[in-house]
Motif scaffolding. Structure first.
Motif, PDB file in Angstrom:
ATOM      1  N   GLY A   3       0.791  -1.224   0.000  1.00 31.82           N
ATOM      2  CA  GLY A   3       0.000   0.000   0.000  1.00 31.82           C
ATOM      3  C   GLY A   3       0.822   1.272   0.000  1.00 31.82           C
ATOM      4  N   GLU A   4       0.963   1.892  -1.174  1.00 31.87           N
ATOM      5  CA  GLU A   4       1.575   3.214  -1.282  1.00 31.87           C
ATOM      6  C   GLU A   4       1.123   3.824  -2.594  1.00 31.87           C
ATOM      7  OE1 GLU A   4       5.856   5.530  -1.467  1.00 31.87           O
ATOM      8  OE2 GLU A   4       5.749   3.519  -0.615  1.00 31.87           O
ATOM      9  N   ALA A   5       0.583   5.035  -2.505  1.00 35.25           N
ATOM     10  CA  ALA A   5       0.149   5.735  -3.706  1.00 35.25           C
ATOM     11  C   ALA A   5       1.376   6.224  -4.478  1.00 35.25           C
ATOM     12  CB  ALA A   5      -0.734   6.919  -3.322  1.00 35.25           C
ATOM     13  N   PRO A   6       1.330   6.169  -5.812  1.00 38.86           N
ATOM     14  CA  PRO A   6       0.230   5.709  -6.663  1.00 38.86           C
ATOM     15  C   PRO A   6       0.365   4.248  -7.077  1.00 38.86           C
ATOM     16  CG  PRO A   6       1.859   6.776  -8.027  1.00 38.86           C
ATOM     17  CD  PRO A   6       2.399   6.806  -6.614  1.00 38.86           C
ATOM     18  N   TYR A   7       1.265   3.526  -6.405  1.00 38.41           N
ATOM     19  CA  TYR A   7       1.582   2.178  -6.843  1.00 38.41           C
ATOM     20  C   TYR A   7       0.562   1.155  -6.397  1.00 38.41           C
ATOM     21  CZ  TYR A   7       5.858   4.707  -7.582  1.00 38.41           C
ATOM     22  OH  TYR A   7       6.776   5.650  -7.988  1.00 38.41           O
ATOM     23  N   GLY A   8       0.037   1.282  -5.211  1.00 31.27           N
ATOM     24  CA  GLY A   8      -0.966   0.376  -4.723  1.00 31.27           C
ATOM     25  C   GLY A   8      -1.451   0.848  -3.378  1.00 31.27           C
ATOM     26  N   GLN A  30       5.928  16.895   0.788  1.00 32.62           N
ATOM     27  CA  GLN A  30       5.260  18.184   0.932  1.00 32.62           C
ATOM     28  C   GLN A  30       6.240  19.263   1.374  1.00 32.62           C
ATOM     29  OE1 GLN A  30       1.975  18.781   0.076  1.00 32.62           O
ATOM     30  NE2 GLN A  30       2.547  20.930   0.326  1.00 32.62           N
ATOM     31  N   ASP A  31       7.228  18.876   2.191  1.00 30.35           N
ATOM     32  CA  ASP A  31       8.239  19.848   2.624  1.00 30.35           C
ATOM     33  C   ASP A  31       9.037  20.374   1.430  1.00 30.35           C
ATOM     34  OD1 ASP A  31       7.438  19.372   5.215  1.00 30.35           O
ATOM     35  OD2 ASP A  31       9.079  18.002   5.686  1.00 30.35           O
ATOM     36  N   GLY A  32       9.281  19.501   0.441  1.00 35.31           N
ATOM     37  CA  GLY A  32      10.006  19.921  -0.742  1.00 35.31           C
ATOM     38  C   GLY A  32       9.235  20.960  -1.532  1.00 35.31           C
ATOM     39  N   ALA A  90      14.848  23.899  -7.097  1.00 37.48           N
ATOM     40  CA  ALA A  90      14.284  22.717  -7.739  1.00 37.48           C
ATOM     41  C   ALA A  90      14.171  21.610  -6.699  1.00 37.48           C
ATOM     42  CB  ALA A  90      15.168  22.256  -8.898  1.00 37.48           C
ATOM     43  N   PHE A  91      13.195  20.733  -6.896  1.00 37.78           N
ATOM     44  CA  PHE A  91      12.990  19.593  -6.017  1.00 37.78           C
ATOM     45  C   PHE A  91      13.112  18.346  -6.880  1.00 37.78           C
ATOM     46  CE2 PHE A  91       9.675  17.157  -3.288  1.00 37.78           C
ATOM     47  CZ  PHE A  91      10.689  16.533  -2.571  1.00 37.78           C
ATOM     48  N   ALA A  92      14.087  17.484  -6.565  1.00 37.03           N
ATOM     49  CA  ALA A  92      14.358  16.296  -7.375  1.00 37.03           C
ATOM     50  C   ALA A  92      13.745  15.054  -6.742  1.00 37.03           C
ATOM     51  CB  ALA A  92      15.867  16.102  -7.540  1.00 37.03           C
ATOM     52  N   LEU A  93      12.993  14.298  -7.547  1.00 39.51           N
ATOM     53  CA  LEU A  93      12.339  13.070  -7.094  1.00 39.51           C
ATOM     54  C   LEU A  93      11.902  12.325  -8.346  1.00 39.51           C
ATOM     55  CD1 LEU A  93      11.610  11.804  -4.311  1.00 39.51           C
ATOM     56  CD2 LEU A  93       9.350  12.857  -4.543  1.00 39.51           C
ATOM     57  N   THR A  94      11.301  11.157  -8.198  1.00 37.41           N
ATOM     58  CA  THR A  94      10.801  10.477  -9.389  1.00 37.41           C
ATOM     59  C   THR A  94       9.670  11.295 -10.003  1.00 37.41           C
ATOM     60  OG1 THR A  94       9.128   9.160  -8.219  1.00 37.41           O
ATOM     61  CG2 THR A  94      11.354   8.220  -8.399  1.00 37.41           C
ATOM     62  N   GLY A  95       9.588  11.241 -11.327  1.00 37.55           N
ATOM     63  CA  GLY A  95       8.534  11.964 -12.009  1.00 37.55           C
ATOM     64  C   GLY A  95       7.146  11.534 -11.562  1.00 37.55           C
ATOM     65  N   LEU A 144       6.441  13.246  -8.224  1.00 34.06           N
ATOM     66  CA  LEU A 144       6.273  14.690  -8.349  1.00 34.06           C
ATOM     67  C   LEU A 144       4.969  15.061  -9.030  1.00 34.06           C
ATOM     68  CD1 LEU A 144       9.874  15.896  -9.261  1.00 34.06           C
ATOM     69  CD2 LEU A 144       8.682  16.119  -7.068  1.00 34.06           C
ATOM     70  N   ARG A 145       4.566  14.288 -10.023  1.00 33.16           N
ATOM     71  CA  ARG A 145       3.290  14.584 -10.692  1.00 33.16           C
ATOM     72  C   ARG A 145       2.127  14.411  -9.721  1.00 33.16           C
ATOM     73  NH1 ARG A 145       5.995  11.980 -15.065  1.00 33.16           N
ATOM     74  NH2 ARG A 145       5.015   9.980 -14.593  1.00 33.16           N
ATOM     75  N   ARG A 146       2.204  13.386  -8.888  1.00 31.13           N
ATOM     76  CA  ARG A 146       1.145  13.198  -7.900  1.00 31.13           C
ATOM     77  C   ARG A 146       1.165  14.330  -6.880  1.00 31.13           C
ATOM     78  NH1 ARG A 146      -2.469   9.647  -6.271  1.00 31.13           N
ATOM     79  NH2 ARG A 146      -3.086   9.651  -4.076  1.00 31.13           N
ATOM     80  N   LEU A 147       2.351  14.743  -6.449  1.00 30.83           N
ATOM     81  CA  LEU A 147       2.467  15.848  -5.497  1.00 30.83           C
ATOM     82  C   LEU A 147       1.858  17.118  -6.075  1.00 30.83           C
ATOM     83  CD1 LEU A 147       3.661  16.863  -2.786  1.00 30.83           C
ATOM     84  CD2 LEU A 147       5.795  17.321  -4.029  1.00 30.83           C
ATOM     85  N   ALA A 148       2.104  17.366  -7.356  1.00 24.48           N
ATOM     86  CA  ALA A 148       1.528  18.547  -7.990  1.00 24.48           C
ATOM     87  C   ALA A 148       0.001  18.463  -8.041  1.00 24.48           C
ATOM     88  CB  ALA A 148       2.093  18.712  -9.399  1.00 24.48           C
ATOM     89  N   ARG A 149      -0.529  17.270  -8.320  1.00 27.15           N
ATOM     90  CA  ARG A 149      -1.985  17.104  -8.375  1.00 27.15           C
ATOM     91  C   ARG A 149      -2.623  17.320  -7.014  1.00 27.15           C
ATOM     92  NH1 ARG A 149      -0.732  12.707 -11.700  1.00 27.15           N
ATOM     93  NH2 ARG A 149      -1.157  11.247  -9.994  1.00 27.15           N
ATOM     94  N   THR A 150      -1.947  16.852  -5.954  1.00 31.74           N
ATOM     95  CA  THR A 150      -2.527  17.009  -4.622  1.00 31.74           C
ATOM     96  C   THR A 150      -2.348  18.427  -4.081  1.00 31.74           C
ATOM     97  OG1 THR A 150      -0.490  16.172  -3.598  1.00 31.74           O
ATOM     98  CG2 THR A 150      -2.242  14.573  -4.035  1.00 31.74           C
ATOM     99  N   ASN A 151      -1.596  19.241  -4.797  1.00 33.65           N
ATOM    100  CA  ASN A 151      -1.444  20.656  -4.452  1.00 33.65           C
ATOM    101  C   ASN A 151      -1.899  21.517  -5.625  1.00 33.65           C
ATOM    102  OD1 ASN A 151       0.339  21.065  -1.718  1.00 33.65           O
ATOM    103  ND2 ASN A 151       0.904  19.167  -2.767  1.00 33.65           N
ATOM    104  N   ALA A 152      -3.049  21.179  -6.156  1.00 32.87           N
ATOM    105  CA  ALA A 152      -3.571  21.897  -7.324  1.00 32.87           C
ATOM    106  C   ALA A 152      -3.630  23.395  -7.045  1.00 32.87           C
ATOM    107  CB  ALA A 152      -4.961  21.369  -7.666  1.00 32.87           C
ATOM    108  N   GLY A 153      -3.129  24.169  -7.995  1.00 34.08           N
ATOM    109  CA  GLY A 153      -3.116  25.617  -7.843  1.00 34.08           C
ATOM    110  C   GLY A 153      -1.802  26.169  -7.348  1.00 34.08           C
ATOM    111  N   ALA A 154      -0.920  25.275  -6.827  1.00 38.90           N
ATOM    112  CA  ALA A 154       0.391  25.755  -6.387  1.00 38.90           C
ATOM    113  C   ALA A 154       1.198  26.215  -7.597  1.00 38.90           C
ATOM    114  CB  ALA A 154       1.142  24.646  -5.649  1.00 38.90           C
ATOM    115  N   ALA A 155       1.976  27.266  -7.428  1.00 40.86           N
ATOM    116  CA  ALA A 155       2.716  27.872  -8.547  1.00 40.86           C
ATOM    117  C   ALA A 155       4.000  27.105  -8.836  1.00 40.86           C
ATOM    118  CB  ALA A 155       3.019  29.327  -8.240  1.00 40.86           C
ATOM    119  N   VAL A 156       3.830  25.845  -9.217  1.00 38.76           N
ATOM    120  CA  VAL A 156       4.969  24.982  -9.535  1.00 38.76           C
ATOM    121  C   VAL A 156       4.651  24.217 -10.817  1.00 38.76           C
ATOM    122  CG1 VAL A 156       5.637  24.700  -7.119  1.00 38.76           C
ATOM    123  CG2 VAL A 156       4.080  23.040  -8.175  1.00 38.76           C
TER     124      VAL A 156
END
Length: 303
Positions: A62-67, A195-197, A208-213, A216-228
């Motif tokens: 159990g870990e998003a987005p993998y399972g 989220q700290d990143g 810049a914040f380096a992580l797997t794509g 990062l895409r999921r992080l951006a979706r869960t922070n919709a509207g953030a200027a990133v």
């Protein structure tokens, strides 16, 4: 140039195709076991037995987005692919068992389930205990930057050239990737959580914040509207080795016919990027996560 798996997290993923599965209670392990191992006997004919019974028991952590579970249902990447594969093999039902990640391989070997459906990293150490499918995905690295990408960054080498401050998670492989790309130690900033990143990026503490794509895409979706924004992924190179970070399904070593049949159907999916994205694109997987045809489990297991 050689390839080598390198992942910070050993992830688990699970999902279903054509409908979501509700997590069921763990099933009792088979009573027949191989002497000295506790693993079920008769794995050589496991494929046929699963076809006759019409279901396969899968372990996931159990870990998003993998399972992961969403509203009590199992969602994510791996069982979506795995259900597609097993359905093609005449095994239409997945019966999932939730367990901690560290218990997945022991549970598999003890017969609590037949397959680990967790997108587990393919490493030589694990290959000594279990058998992996061919890679079902890779995890290229990406950069999250302020909207508009004011420093014109594209990868870690560009960060080094621009003198950019790069955020990485504590104990993450991205720190080594940044160093290999030439980013100065003083420009690598560690953060405790994803989220700290993002917060550090918005506050201007990093460039810049380096992580797997995928992450990062999921992080951006869960922070919709953030200027990133998340830039195109890239494959880091350390000491001449491409770091693809691949994962796959896991089998007991005796389940040869099942694994080979699984690989036959899996490669039909990974060989068709449009189908691959259609199946698991909603979880953030793109054509960039499709494993290269030249990336083989045998090579990854050999190190």
């Amino acid at each position: 140039m050689t390839t080598h798996p390198s992942r910070r997290h050993l992830l688990s993923r699970a999902a279903v195709l054509g409908g979501l599965l509700t997590v069921s209670a763990p099933l009792v392990a088979c009573s027949r076991t191989e002497a000295g191992t506790g693993a079920p006997a008769g794995d050589a004919d496991l494929l046929e037995r699963l076809r006759k019974q019409g279901h396969v028991r899968v372990g996931f952590a159990g870990e998003a987005p993998y399972g992961f579970q969403d509203g009590g249902e199992l969602v994510g990447e791996a069982p979506t692919l795995h259900r597609e594969v097993f359905t093609a093999l005449g095994i239409p039902e997945l019966r999932p068992t939730l367990t901690e990640f560290g218990s997945l391989i022991p549970g598999l070997l003890a017969g609590r389930f037949d397959v680990v459906s967790a997108g587990m990293a393919i490493t030589p150490e694990r290959c000594a205990k279990v058998a992996f499918s061919e890679p079902e995905f890779v995890s290229p690295t990406a950069l999250m930057v302020p909207r508009g990408n004011p420093k014109g960054l594209s990868d870690l080498a560009s960060c080094a050239g621009a003198g950019a401050r790069v955020g990485v998670l504590t104990a993450a492989v991205e720190a080594a990737y940044a160093k290999a790309a030439g980013v100065r130690d003083g420009s690598v900033v560690t953060v405790a959580k994803q989220q700290d990143g993002l917060d550090a990026l918005l506050a201007g503490r990093i460039d810049a914040f380096a992580l797997t794509g995928i992450s990062l895409r999921r992080l951006a979706r869960t922070n919709a509207g953030a200027a990133v924004e998340v830039l195109e992924p890239f494959v880091p190179v350390v000491d001449g080795v491409k770091r693809y970070s691949p994962g796959g399904a896991v089998f007991r070593r005796g389940a040869v016919s099942l694994r080979k049949a699984f690989d036959t159907e899996l490669t039909k999916i990974t060989g068709d990027p449009a189908r691959y994205v259609r199946l698991i694109g909603k979880y953030g997987f793109t054509e960039r996560e499709v494993p290269p045809r030249t990336l083989r489990t045998a090579d990854l297991c050999a190190g």
